[in-house]
Design a protein around this motif. Structure first.
Motif, mmCIF file in Angstrom:
data_model
loop_
_atom_site.group_PDB
_atom_site.id
_atom_site.type_symbol
_atom_site.label_atom_id
_atom_site.label_comp_id
_atom_site.label_asym_id
_atom_site.label_seq_id
_atom_site.Cartn_x
_atom_site.Cartn_y
_atom_site.Cartn_z
ATOM 1 N N LEU A 41 41.503 -7.812 -92.041
ATOM 2 C CA LEU A 41 42.640 -7.930 -92.954
ATOM 3 C C LEU A 41 43.755 -6.974 -92.548
ATOM 4 C CD1 LEU A 41 40.726 -7.930 -96.362
ATOM 5 C CD2 LEU A 41 41.836 -9.892 -95.277
ATOM 6 N N GLY A 42 44.967 -7.354 -92.850
ATOM 7 C CA GLY A 42 46.090 -6.465 -92.607
ATOM 8 C C GLY A 42 46.328 -5.570 -93.812
ATOM 9 N N PHE A 43 46.526 -4.279 -93.569
ATOM 10 C CA PHE A 43 46.778 -3.312 -94.631
ATOM 11 C C PHE A 43 48.128 -2.634 -94.407
ATOM 12 C CE2 PHE A 43 42.246 -3.820 -94.920
ATOM 13 C CZ PHE A 43 42.023 -3.807 -96.292
ATOM 14 N N ASP A 44 48.754 -2.265 -95.515
ATOM 15 C CA ASP A 44 49.988 -1.494 -95.450
ATOM 16 C C ASP A 44 49.691 -0.012 -95.284
ATOM 17 O OD1 ASP A 44 52.114 -3.534 -96.012
ATOM 18 O OD2 ASP A 44 50.818 -3.846 -97.751
ATOM 19 N N ALA A 45 48.614 0.444 -95.909
ATOM 20 C CA ALA A 45 48.269 1.870 -95.855
ATOM 21 C C ALA A 45 46.776 2.057 -96.074
ATOM 22 C CB ALA A 45 49.045 2.650 -96.912
ATOM 23 N N VAL A 46 46.292 3.186 -95.562
ATOM 24 C CA VAL A 46 44.920 3.622 -95.783
ATOM 25 C C VAL A 46 44.984 5.018 -96.394
ATOM 26 C CG1 VAL A 46 42.714 4.247 -94.697
ATOM 27 C CG2 VAL A 46 44.027 2.297 -93.825
ATOM 28 N N LEU A 47 44.276 5.194 -97.507
ATOM 29 C CA LEU A 47 44.097 6.518 -98.104
ATOM 30 C C LEU A 47 42.704 6.957 -97.714
ATOM 31 C CD1 LEU A 47 45.626 5.973 -101.646
ATOM 32 C CD2 LEU A 47 46.745 6.802 -99.569
ATOM 33 N N LEU A 48 42.609 8.005 -96.928
ATOM 34 C CA LEU A 48 41.378 8.386 -96.266
ATOM 35 C C LEU A 48 40.934 9.781 -96.658
ATOM 36 C CD1 LEU A 48 39.258 7.907 -93.963
ATOM 37 C CD2 LEU A 48 40.995 8.800 -92.395
ATOM 38 N N ASP A 49 39.721 9.884 -97.157
ATOM 39 C CA ASP A 49 39.151 11.188 -97.460
ATOM 40 C C ASP A 49 38.866 11.916 -96.146
ATOM 41 O OD1 ASP A 49 37.979 13.318 -98.820
ATOM 42 O OD2 ASP A 49 36.047 12.316 -99.042
ATOM 43 N N TYR A 50 39.236 13.167 -96.104
ATOM 44 C CA TYR A 50 39.006 13.980 -94.900
ATOM 45 C C TYR A 50 37.522 14.218 -94.674
ATOM 46 C CZ TYR A 50 38.922 18.119 -91.910
ATOM 47 O OH TYR A 50 38.647 19.009 -90.914
ATOM 48 N N GLU A 51 36.820 14.546 -95.729
ATOM 49 C CA GLU A 51 35.426 14.967 -95.614
ATOM 50 C C GLU A 51 34.508 13.941 -96.268
ATOM 51 O OE1 GLU A 51 33.066 18.902 -96.955
ATOM 52 O OE2 GLU A 51 35.070 19.186 -96.146
ATOM 53 N N LEU A 52 34.081 12.956 -95.480
ATOM 54 C CA LEU A 52 33.147 11.947 -95.952
ATOM 55 C C LEU A 52 31.721 12.429 -95.726
ATOM 56 C CD1 LEU A 52 34.969 8.900 -94.353
ATOM 57 C CD2 LEU A 52 34.883 9.437 -96.801
ATOM 58 N N GLU A 53 30.803 11.891 -96.511
ATOM 59 C CA GLU A 53 29.399 12.268 -96.334
ATOM 60 C C GLU A 53 28.941 11.857 -94.933
ATOM 61 O OE1 GLU A 53 25.088 11.702 -98.517
ATOM 62 O OE2 GLU A 53 26.794 10.568 -99.224
ATOM 63 N N HIS A 54 28.416 12.789 -94.183
ATOM 64 C CA HIS A 54 27.874 12.579 -92.831
ATOM 65 C C HIS A 54 28.927 12.264 -91.766
ATOM 66 C CE1 HIS A 54 24.025 12.636 -94.787
ATOM 67 N NE2 HIS A 54 24.290 11.539 -95.456
ATOM 68 N N GLU A 55 30.217 12.315 -92.089
ATOM 69 C CA GLU A 55 31.229 12.030 -91.075
ATOM 70 C C GLU A 55 32.575 12.604 -91.498
ATOM 71 O OE1 GLU A 55 31.350 7.736 -90.670
ATOM 72 O OE2 GLU A 55 31.070 7.519 -92.806
ATOM 73 N N ASN A 56 33.401 12.826 -90.507
ATOM 74 C CA ASN A 56 34.749 13.318 -90.751
ATOM 75 C C ASN A 56 35.683 12.114 -90.763
ATOM 76 O OD1 ASN A 56 37.480 14.190 -89.988
ATOM 77 N ND2 ASN A 56 36.543 16.219 -89.850
ATOM 78 N N GLY A 57 36.498 11.984 -91.807
ATOM 79 C CA GLY A 57 37.395 10.843 -91.922
ATOM 80 C C GLY A 57 38.355 10.693 -90.764
ATOM 81 N N LEU A 58 38.654 11.794 -90.083
ATOM 82 C CA LEU A 58 39.610 11.717 -88.978
ATOM 83 C C LEU A 58 39.090 10.867 -87.823
ATOM 84 C CD1 LEU A 58 41.066 15.328 -88.902
ATOM 85 C CD2 LEU A 58 41.805 13.328 -90.229
ATOM 86 N N SER A 59 37.777 10.664 -87.754
ATOM 87 C CA SER A 59 37.245 9.799 -86.694
ATOM 88 C C SER A 59 37.753 8.367 -86.878
ATOM 89 C CB SER A 59 35.721 9.849 -86.653
ATOM 90 O OG SER A 59 35.170 9.347 -87.848
ATOM 91 N N LEU A 60 37.997 7.950 -88.098
ATOM 92 C CA LEU A 60 38.560 6.622 -88.347
ATOM 93 C C LEU A 60 39.984 6.551 -87.783
ATOM 94 C CD1 LEU A 60 38.377 4.414 -91.445
ATOM 95 C CD2 LEU A 60 40.610 5.054 -90.595
ATOM 96 N N VAL A 61 40.780 7.558 -88.025
ATOM 97 C CA VAL A 61 42.164 7.565 -87.532
ATOM 98 C C VAL A 61 42.173 7.560 -86.004
ATOM 99 C CG1 VAL A 61 44.404 8.719 -87.608
ATOM 100 C CG2 VAL A 61 42.856 8.911 -89.548
ATOM 101 N N ARG A 62 41.351 8.390 -85.407
ATOM 102 C CA ARG A 62 41.320 8.452 -83.937
ATOM 103 C C ARG A 62 40.936 7.099 -83.349
ATOM 104 N NH1 ARG A 62 39.776 13.848 -85.094
ATOM 105 N NH2 ARG A 62 37.563 13.348 -85.233
#
Length: 153
Positions: A48-69
């Motif tokens: 799906l196409g999104f206009d924006a993502v609101l991303l938690d920095y500190e997810l359980e067992h992972e860092n949200g920044l890995s999604l951005v990278r």
């Protein structure tokens, strides 16, 4: 304020995920998807196409920044250019610099005020050069409106 936008919320704590989704609804965003982890986020980001993502920095067992990278690294990802706002409880400069260096468009420190959240979303969207990508016709259905903000994952 946010009419016509489609926003993905990635937050692992169900109560916070629910709160953010409700804030977005009050700001006029009627097309909110909310998930608890990066794998579930990519289920939607890949279709799906999104206009924006609101991303938690500190997810359980992972860092949200890995999604951005991953989004920024792979130009073949449908939402490669989507605007990403990192939400964090951390106020340290290093965390905010890491968010920007990963490719996030902005960040907000939790707790967020509704009007500030709406303003930040509109700010990052005003700087965007790419239109929202189209949807895959085989994209998964949007979760039921009564339960979408508490998807476990």
């Amino acid at each position: 304020m946010l009419d016509g936008l489609r926003i993905l919320v990635v937050e692992d704590i169900p109560s916070i995920r629910s709160l953010i989704a409700r804030l977005l609804e009050r700001l006029g965003c009627g097309d909110v998807y909310a998930v608890g982890n990066i794998a579930d986020a990519f289920t939607y980001l890949d279709t799906l196409g999104f206009d924006a993502v609101l991303l938690d920095y500190e997810l359980e067992h992972e860092n949200g920044l890995s999604l951005v990278r991953r989004l920024r690294r792979d130009a073949s990802v449908r939402n490669h250019h989507v605007s990403v706002i990192v939400l964090t409880g951390h106020t340290e400069t290093a965390v905010m610099q890491a968010a920007v260096q990963s490719g996030a468009n902005s960040y907000l420190v939790k707790p967020v005020k509704p009007e500030r959240l709406g303003e930040r979303i509109l700010d990052v969207l005003s700087a965007r050069n790419e239109p929202r990508p189209g949807d895959d016709p085989d994209a998964p259905d949007r979760p039921d409106a009564d339960t979408y903000w508490v998807l476990e994952g």
